[in-house]
Design a protein around this motif. Structure first.
Motif, PDB file in Angstrom:
ATOM      1  N   TYR A   1      26.117 -19.630 117.249  1.00 15.95           N
ATOM      2  CA  TYR A   1      26.791 -18.420 116.764  1.00 15.95           C
ATOM      3  C   TYR A   1      28.172 -18.066 116.420  1.00 15.95           C
ATOM      4  O   TYR A   1      28.915 -18.802 117.545  1.00 15.95           O
TER       5      TYR A   1
ATOM      6  N   HIS B   1      23.862 -17.126 112.535  1.00 20.24           N
ATOM      7  CA  HIS B   1      23.248 -18.330 114.023  1.00 20.24           C
ATOM      8  C   HIS B   1      22.680 -19.609 112.922  1.00 20.24           C
ATOM      9  O   HIS B   1      22.086 -19.693 111.397  1.00 20.24           O
TER      10      HIS B   1
ATOM     11  N   VAL C   1      26.562 -14.187 124.111  1.00 22.75           N
ATOM     12  CA  VAL C   1      25.915 -14.378 123.255  1.00 22.75           C
ATOM     13  C   VAL C   1      24.671 -15.048 124.587  1.00 22.75           C
ATOM     14  O   VAL C   1      25.131 -16.048 125.628  1.00 22.75           O
TER      15      VAL C   1
ATOM     16  N   VAL D   1      22.534 -10.557 122.103  1.00 26.75           N
ATOM     17  CA  VAL D   1      24.291 -10.643 120.815  1.00 26.75           C
ATOM     18  C   VAL D   1      25.732  -9.623 121.205  1.00 26.75           C
ATOM     19  O   VAL D   1      24.368  -8.752 120.308  1.00 26.75           O
TER      20      VAL D   1
END
Length: 408
Positions: A138, A147, A183, A188
């Motif tokens: 990420y 991502h 994350v 997230v």
């Protein structure tokens, strides 16, 4: 975060501002990026055949990689907030640091992909790269959390924080200038320069949290931690420049507790073996252990000479590592907090990121300004391996989250 004042309004919407270096040599390094398409990726096989790990065509430069690196090491001057204090104790600090053996076997180079672009708006920022597995990364690009999967080579958008799209994940906040990421599992989380906190559960389309945790004009969210206390559930902890640590229940995103300090908080890490204990570092040389339930100090860890930016717990909850602008990492046994267990010297600049591996055998730390990451063996703190990437500071983010990938 106090090296220099940051005026976000002065940042251009269309470009990344580099506050770290103003050096023509950096331009020489980066001019190669558009020369050839085949420079966008370097594999382990390419590296074994002599190609530079980053794909830099040194034969077209006026200097070699080794010469450039040595010159950078020689010329670099570390920024210090408490310079007089560090200079006065520099000799003792050098003597206190453990000697380490180079060439530790922690990882091998696998692939470098230049097609995955990340943008970081300020050189002090960290935790803006997160690897959740060997192949899942990420990162931030153009006000979007994205991502990337190294197997499929596909990039997908996770959160649009630009404020100008119908897909924006920050309703009511406008554009979020992201200062940190976290994350964990399906969550997230992104923090912003205005004290923003935006969280998405990847199994849902809408954000589960979108708010400002503070109204303070200098309330930048410096760090976010997502963890699971032994009593169950999920907690989210933020560290902010408004001198606060805030703990949230991830089920309802309500504040469970708030801790106030006399300085800007740069990082807070929850102890994995004690739900009520948190390690807090910031714009002060002393790291604090605080009881989350009572808000009272549990211990003061004294030894660093400047401001601290990073902290990490060993999985057993007894060892704590803290990273400081005095270029050292200190290891503490919190059962005997009066003195650090070991002092480890960084390569050049401030130690800005720390993380133990999941099995506790080793950990990476990173000096973000120098684009240098080190991995250290926990056994006697003696073995080390360093990974150096050359380029502007905003192109190197907190690679300590790659622990599981590097050590697998």
């Amino acid at each position: 975060m106090a090296e220099q004042d940051v005026d976000i309004a002065a940042f251009s919407d269309d470009e990344v501002v580099d506050l770290a270096v103003d050096d023509e040599d950096w331009d020489d390094i980066e001019d190669f990026s558009d020369l050839e398409q085949d420079l966008e990726e370097t594999t382990a096989e390419d590296s074994r055949r002599g190609k530079d790990m980053q794909g830099i065509p040194w034969d077209r430069m006026q200097f070699s990689r080794e010469h450039y690196r040595d010159t950078r090491l020689e010329d670099y001057r570390n920024y210090l907030n408490l310079k007089d204090e560090v200079d006065a104790h520099q000799k003792e600090l050098v003597q206190e640091c453990l000697s380490v053996q180079k060439g530790g076997k922690f990882f091998d180079f696998y692939r470098n992909s230049r097609s995955v672009k990340s943008t970081i708006v300020h050189f002090q920022l960290r935790n803006l790269l997160w690897a959740t597995s060997k192949h899942d990364l990420y990162f931030m690009h153009d006000h979007c959390v994205k991502h990337w999967n190294s197997l499929t080579r596909q990039t997908t958008e996770v959160m649009d924080l630009s404020g100008g799209s119908s897909r924006s994940f920050a309703p009511g906040l406008g554009r979020v200038v992201v200062s940190t990421l976290c994350v964990q599992d399906n969550l997230v989380a992104a923090g912003g320069f205005n004290g923003d906190l935006v969280i998405r559960n990847t199994s849902q389309q809408e954000p589960v949290c979108s708010m400002r945790v503070t109204t303070n004009d200098n309330g930048i969210t410096n760090a976010i931690e997502i963890f699971h206390p032994r009593t169950g559930g999920t907690r989210i902890m933020t560290a902010n420049n408004d001198q606060m640590v805030r703990l949230y229940d991830a089920a309802h995103f309500q504040v469970i507790s708030g801790l106030h300090y006399d300085w800007a908080v740069n990082f807070a890490a929850a102890c994995p073996s004690n739900d009520s204990l948190v390690a807090v570092v910031g714009d002060d040389p002393v790291a604090q252990l605080t009881d989350l339930k009572t808000g009272k100090p549990a211990a003061a860890l004294k030894g660093h000479l400047d401001y601290s930016f990073a902290a990490a717990w060993h999985p057993d909850g007894h060892l704590l590592a803290t990273g400081n602008q005095d270029t050292t990492t200190r290891i503490w046994d919190i059962r005997q907090p009066g003195k650090s267990l070991a002092v480890l010297s960084g390569r050049m600049g401030a130690v800005r990121s720390l993380r133990f591996s999941s099995d506790g055998r080793s950990w990476p730390w990173q000096s973000l300004l120098t684009s240098c990451m080190s991995l250290m063996s926990k056994q006697a703190f003696t073995g080390v391996k360093r990974l150096t990437c050359l380029g502007r500071s905003q192109e190197c983010a907190s690679a300590h989250r790659l622990t599981n990938s590097l050590l697998a």
